[in-house]
Every structure is written in C-alpha cells, then in structure tokens.
Design an enzyme around this catalytic site. Structure first.
Site, PDB file in Angstrom:
ATOM      1  N   LEU A 169       0.820  -1.203   0.000  1.00  0.00           N
ATOM      2  CA  LEU A 169       0.000   0.000   0.000  1.00  0.00           C
ATOM      3  C   LEU A 169       0.862   1.263   0.000  1.00  0.00           C
ATOM      4  O   LEU A 169       2.020   1.232   0.417  1.00  0.00           O
ATOM      5  CB  LEU A 169      -0.927  -0.025   1.219  1.00  0.00           C
ATOM      6  N   PRO A 170       0.312   2.394  -0.452  1.00  0.00           N
ATOM      7  CA  PRO A 170       1.132   3.598  -0.653  1.00  0.00           C
ATOM      8  C   PRO A 170       1.620   4.293   0.615  1.00  0.00           C
ATOM      9  O   PRO A 170       2.742   4.793   0.651  1.00  0.00           O
ATOM     10  CB  PRO A 170       0.210   4.530  -1.449  1.00  0.00           C
ATOM     11  N   ASN A 214      -2.971   4.338   4.614  1.00  0.00           N
ATOM     12  CA  ASN A 214      -3.573   3.225   3.876  1.00  0.00           C
ATOM     13  C   ASN A 214      -3.365   1.903   4.601  1.00  0.00           C
ATOM     14  O   ASN A 214      -4.266   1.057   4.658  1.00  0.00           O
ATOM     15  CB  ASN A 214      -2.988   3.132   2.475  1.00  0.00           C
ATOM     16  N   THR A 227       5.900   0.774   2.233  1.00  0.00           N
ATOM     17  CA  THR A 227       6.936   1.570   2.886  1.00  0.00           C
ATOM     18  C   THR A 227       6.228   2.581   3.774  1.00  0.00           C
ATOM     19  O   THR A 227       5.616   3.533   3.286  1.00  0.00           O
ATOM     20  CB  THR A 227       7.824   2.288   1.862  1.00  0.00           C
ATOM     21  N   LYS A 277      14.643   0.270   4.604  1.00  0.00           N
ATOM     22  CA  LYS A 277      14.075   0.831   3.374  1.00  0.00           C
ATOM     23  C   LYS A 277      14.146   2.355   3.368  1.00  0.00           C
ATOM     24  O   LYS A 277      14.464   2.977   2.344  1.00  0.00           O
ATOM     25  CB  LYS A 277      12.625   0.369   3.220  1.00  0.00           C
ATOM     26  N   LYS A 306       7.133  11.344   0.144  1.00  0.00           N
ATOM     27  CA  LYS A 306       6.594  10.685   1.340  1.00  0.00           C
ATOM     28  C   LYS A 306       7.678   9.927   2.087  1.00  0.00           C
ATOM     29  O   LYS A 306       7.808  10.036   3.313  1.00  0.00           O
ATOM     30  CB  LYS A 306       5.456   9.744   0.929  1.00  0.00           C
TER      31      LYS A 306
END
Length: 336
Positions: free
Chosen positions: A103-104, A108, A134, A209, A284
C-alpha cells in the site's frame, strides 16, 4: 528452483535468502518446485504499480490468490485469470491465513489492517501477515502489537528494486519481525524477489528501506545536477553518462536509471517520466526519513535538502511523474 539459505557468521548478524537460479518464464505458470500441498491461497491487498507484478509472480509460482484493491478495476485482470476477488480486507483475512499488503502510505496500511472492514476484523489465529508497504517504522510496530493481540503474526517487508524488479521477480525484501517466522515469510517473498534479508525486530525492515530511499533520492539529485551541468558545459549526455559509469561517480541512478531523456531505453526518462516510482511517493519516503531523523536526533543535511526539493517538485506539477524527473525540474527551474 535452485535456492540457498545462507547463514553468515554471528559477527555480521545478517540472515538472508538469495535465489541463484531463476525459473523459466511463463505467463501465470506454476513453476515453483515446492509441493502442491503448500499452495494454499494467499491474500494480496494493493494492486498498484508494484503490487500488480508482485501478485502475478505469486500466480506464476502456483499460488491461488484472494485479491482486494480499493479500485475494483485493478482486480479485473486477476479475476479474468481465475483468481478470487473479494470486497474488503476483512474478507481476504476470512479466506486466507497468509496475506501480503502493498500500500502507498501509513494511513492506507492502518485502514487496511485496523479499519472498519480491515484485516483484523476477521483474521484467523496463526495467520501470517506481511506488509510490503513503505511506512513509518512506528506504525509497523503498532500494527504488530494489534496483530499479536489477535493471535496472528505481523512482519514488515518493504522492497527495493522498482517496477522492473517487481516484474522480473528480482526484488530485494528487507524483513522485520520474529526471526522464527522468517522461513515462512521467505517461502512467499522468494517467489517475488531474489534477495530476502532478515533485518531484526518489527520495524527494522522499514528502517532499512527508509535509509535506502533517502540515499537513492540524494544520488538521483546528484546525478541530475551533474548531467545538467555537463550538458550546459557542452558535453554530449550519452558520452558524459558513459564517463561517469566508468568512473568513481558511478551509481544506480547513473548506470541503471539515468534521468536524462535519450541516454537509456526502458526507463521513465525515455517515456516522459511516466511509470516508475512517483515523485509523491519519494517525497513521502523522505518525510519518513525526516521524522525518523528527528526522533533519533540524527543529522541528515542532504536528506533534508532532498526532501525539500521533492516537496517543491510536487507543488510545481511533478507529483505524477517518476522521481527521476528531478532532471527536468532542474532544467526548467532556474530560480534557485
């Protein structure tokens, strides 16, 4: 499928799985050598630029899928291929005890797990929930606590490699969670990636990440600046890229994902910066790095500048373009 589980020495603290031999290609073909008995349905939530090819690689390895995406059109090709589409994350949890989410944003992910129709409404005890989004490491830790209360297992497993690696099944997964569950996660993640790395407790996958993407943003901006400067000094961009890539300035942004149109084929810069990894998502991720740096009192001078640049790009109409469009931004904006 030839594969190896390599355990490095205690000094390294690194446990990872690496596929050495790729299975033969075949559309939606079952090519994994694991027993048919292990092919119980896998839930997959989030079929965007990354989730779509990841889910397809699970299909190629013979796993039946229980599919959900907030946009029904994203599910159509999977439904046409015979996969089961349901109407909510809760319905996925009711039908599958192994679920992958891609998911973004943190919001979410929270909605997919803890929302009114979220996974936790119907999750079964003993289920394995793998989040490849992420998101903020703190959110991963909170989700893990909620999942644990329901008697299930949560692991964060964000990815690196981009859309190309997602399509070819060569992603790198950075996994955080209970180490005893790593082998179970690797069984699925190994169908979508060539490297599955155990990082530590829940949240450490996200930490790895975030660090990677901060460095990626910095290197992309540096590559774009160097290429722009060289072009304005009269150098041919292909020649300059060739020189950089045989010199100490070489990096992934210069030799694999060059931001200058006409230098490479098959990358977003060759397609008006369409596809790939969006500028909004990079902004983001840099925001996540900024938050983590603040909470840990870690100086990230270049990371902060990169965050400012990508936020500025989003405000100036680049939000839907690939993050390598920073080259176009630098070429067109001369007011720095």
């Amino acid at each position: 499928m030839a594969a190896s589980l390599r355990l490095l020495g205690a000094a390294s603290g690194l446990r990872y799985w690496s596929r050495r031999l790729r299975p033969a290609a075949g559309s939606f073909a079952a090519v994994c050598s694991r027993s048919v008995a292990s092919k119980t349905p896998v839930g997959f939530i989030g079929l965007g630029n990354m989730g779509n090819p990841m889910a397809k690689n699970l299909m190629k390895h013979g796993y039946p899928l229980i599919i959900y995406d907030v946009f029904p059109d994203a599910c159509k090709e999977f439904q046409d291929a015979g996969e089961q589409v349901v109407s909510s994350p809760a319905d996925v949890a009711e039908k599958a005890d192994r679920i992958i989410t891609m998911l973004p944003t943190s919001i979410n992910a929270i909605e997919a797990y803890s929302g009114a129709n979220g996974i936790l409404k119907k999750v079964k005890k003993g289920s394995l929930l793998i989040d490849s989004s992420t998101i903020d490491p703190a959110v991963s830790k909170e989700l893990a606590k909620e999942v644990e209360k329901m008697g299930a297992v949560f692991m964060d497993a964000p990815v690196s490699g981009g859309v190309g690696a997602a399509r070819s099944g060569n992603l790198t997964f950075m996994v955080g969670g209970v180490e005893d569950e790593f082998a179970a996660a690797q069984e699925l993640l190994g169908c979508m990636g060539s490297n599955v790395v155990y990082c530590g407790a829940v949240g450490t996958g996200q930490a790895a990440k975030i660090c990677n993407n901060m460095l990626l943003a910095i290197s992309m901006i540096g590559t774009a600046e160097a290429m722009n400067l060289g072009i304005r000094l009269g150098l041919d961009p292909k020649l300059l890229a060739k020189i950089l890539n045989m010199s100490s300035g070489r990096c992934w942004s210069s030799d694999t994902y060059n931001p200058v149109p006409g230098v490479m084929d098959g990358v977003p810069s060759a397609n008006n910066y369409q596809g790939g990894f969006g500028t909004t998502l990079m902004a983001k991720d840099l925001g996540l790095a900024q938050d983590s740096a603040t909470s840990t009192k870690s100086p990230i001078l270049l990371g902060s500048l990169a965050h400012q640049i990508y936020r500025m790009m989003c405000a100036k109409g680049y939000s839907k373009k690939d993050f390598s469009s920073v080259f176009q931004f630098l070429r067109e904006e001369e007011t720095f």
